[in-house]
Write a protein that holds these residues in place. Sequence first.
Motif: not given
Length: 827
Positions: A350-357
């Motif tokens: 989830x954290x990776x998804x948020x940073x990639x946004x």
Amino acid sequence: MEERKTYFVDVILPVPINNAFTYRVPFEMNDFMKTGIRVVVPFGRSKLQTGIIVKVHEVVPEGYQSKYVEAVLDEFPIITGKQFKLWNWISEYYMAPLGDVMNAALPSNFKLGSETKVLIHPEYEGNSEILTDREYQVVEALEVQSELDLKEISDILGIKTIQPVIKALIEKRVIITQEDLKQKYAPKTQLFVELAKEYQSDEQLKALIDVLSEDKRKKKQLDAILTYMQMGGFKQGISKPILRSELVEKGASASSFNTLDKDGILKIKRMEISRLMERDEADSAFKELSPDQQRALDEIRESFVEKDVTLLHGVTGSGKTEVYVELIQEQLDKGKQVLFLLPEIALTTQLIQRLQKYFGDKIGVYHSRFNQNERVEIWNSLLHNDTTKFQIVLGARSAVFLPFRNLGLIIVDEEHESSFKQYDPSPRYNGRDTAIVLRAFHGAKVLLGSATPAMETYFNAEEGKYGLVKLDKRFGDIQMPEIFTANIKKEKMQKTMQSDFSGFLVEHMKKALENKEQIILFQNRRGYNPVWACEVCGWNPNCKNCDVSLTYHKNSNILKCHYCSYFTPPVGACPKCQSNRLKMIGFGTEKIEDELSIILPGVRVQRLDLDTTRQKNSYENILNDFDARKIDILVGTQMVTKGLDFDNVSLVGILDADMMLNRPDFRAFERSYQLMSQVAGRSGRKTKRGTVVIQTYDPDHWIIQHVINHDYMGFYKNELIERKNYFYPPFYKMINLTLKHRDPNKLEVMAMDLADRMKQAFGSRVLGPEFPVVKRIQNSYLKVIRLKVERDASNKKVKLLLQQKIDDFYSVSYNKSVRVIVDVDPS
């Protein structure tokens, strides 16, 4: 004629030896020798190894004839001087051979040895035009025989040094190493639907829809196309592939897509998707920070003026990620690189998804689960300081080994996590502590983030060594969860327990389910039952290789050892007394999942533990289903405590707090507080206050009371007194020595010998030798010797003296058969 110079090179090899090996350079290679490049050298009688040059010189080795360098693999260095300094530090500090550090640091595609096995790359489509004659010969041989080692390829080509040929084939993505394949290289693919080229214009599409609308038999196909368009499949003249499974979920018929594919209207194609998620374009609109977040950000900036390392102590749900994002952007604006360390990549999707946004393709993910080509691409991009991509590297502990050129910031999220420590094999380094040393080589800053910081980290912050910034409130002023205890002892007396669930917890689960809310249940033990026992004589099934009880796994109907993976079918009768009165004691995640279907029929339950996440992407799939509310109750081990943020979780149950508290380990209370607080923080994170129920025999235990009151400082102060009284970190530094041998009697003699030698140098600071909790693993018996040294003692002197004692110990021939494992700063 000018006389040619005779050069020698010192080379480190990926073998567990501390020294560099000296080789002579053939005259024709004189101009190619540079530190940091790879060379192929003979090692042993007939082996060839890939090593790295650490020194070029003209000093003739004394006492032996040096062998020649066989081949040069690189035009430019693949490691930097700063990396080599870090390798040396790790080798010295963690008492690990330099060869082991090299082995851990380099992707396996950089380490081609005689025994490396190669296979045809799954993506190679047979394009022979890109191949040289020798490369074609290798491919031809691999088509006949599915795998070959480098020695066999050497025989086929009739040349001794074939590493350059193999290197070229790997770079052309024609072959793949077996090690890479073991990591389940197969790309993650799914079926996508896309509009055929013939219909990719508004006029053609409108005409098609008109034709389908007139034919009632084509209604399902029309619905399928309209669903595809509603989901953004065709916008402003651009066609976009949409996942077929998502279209079917929206009500479109799967068979309609097959028909439309046959008719050439839509195309169904299998496409590779990112191993973590689809990469979105960066969304430049950053969230506005709350006043608390803004204050924390300003304080971090101020702290970085004087301190190189700062601890951000923010409660769960306080919005630390948004603060990280602002700090990362500041570094990118300066043209700097950022390293973002996570305890485990798989557990922080989830954290990776948020940073990639926010940052899109500027993020590279570096982790041992990713295929070697991907890892080498990130390595080379950083090495050549390519600012167009991978300015931010997200990685587990191994990412500290990357060749950063312009590192500005290191963020270590969940810095307290024990996963940052490498247990096996050597080097047994801590990713967090290594990152702090790496910082010094680059003049960068380090931000450590945690809701429950490690004792040593908070101590360093209190002592003024690190800066300290606090985020005490949850984002949006959401209250911290309300925590209750369920007294198992009392409920067993009142007979209100339902199997392993207290009546109090069951009541709260029913209430949450009635409100259409989700639940997380935490039990830090997988399997069905931890122990089987005979009621008559007390016998229980033990592993034949290790001194541990076997755990029953109901799904596979086996008794399994969690140390060496030995398994056996369950027995029907006790082999000791022939009684068939065998009872199961304790409960694991598998049993909880089983019993929930009886206590709460019709409820959708899913396990999240090592057994259910062995396959690639299974972790992400389970979390996606939970996020999409396809799962009502998620049952898991400590995997559920890390990096999860779900809007609809209102209840968290901790099923066996006592098991964590009663572990024989000086960090047991610290770990228990961290695990319980972290899993409690998964509850009520968005719109309402969450609830947590802790099942325990001892509700008044001081650790549980501090968890209930969200009182980290109270826990920290109490635990600090204990640590000081009993000479544990952060007041003392620890080094554990584990001795392994198959003969327990020999081991006893050798362990006493080493302990006596150490006591001559360190006196009462040496404890043991003693058996650990599990005294035999994989048929080797273990003895542990502990060394506790004052915090202000010289690290270098202590380790030099200890290494001297180990060397003296090994100089006695009787002791050579024992293996001594050194673990500095055990966690």
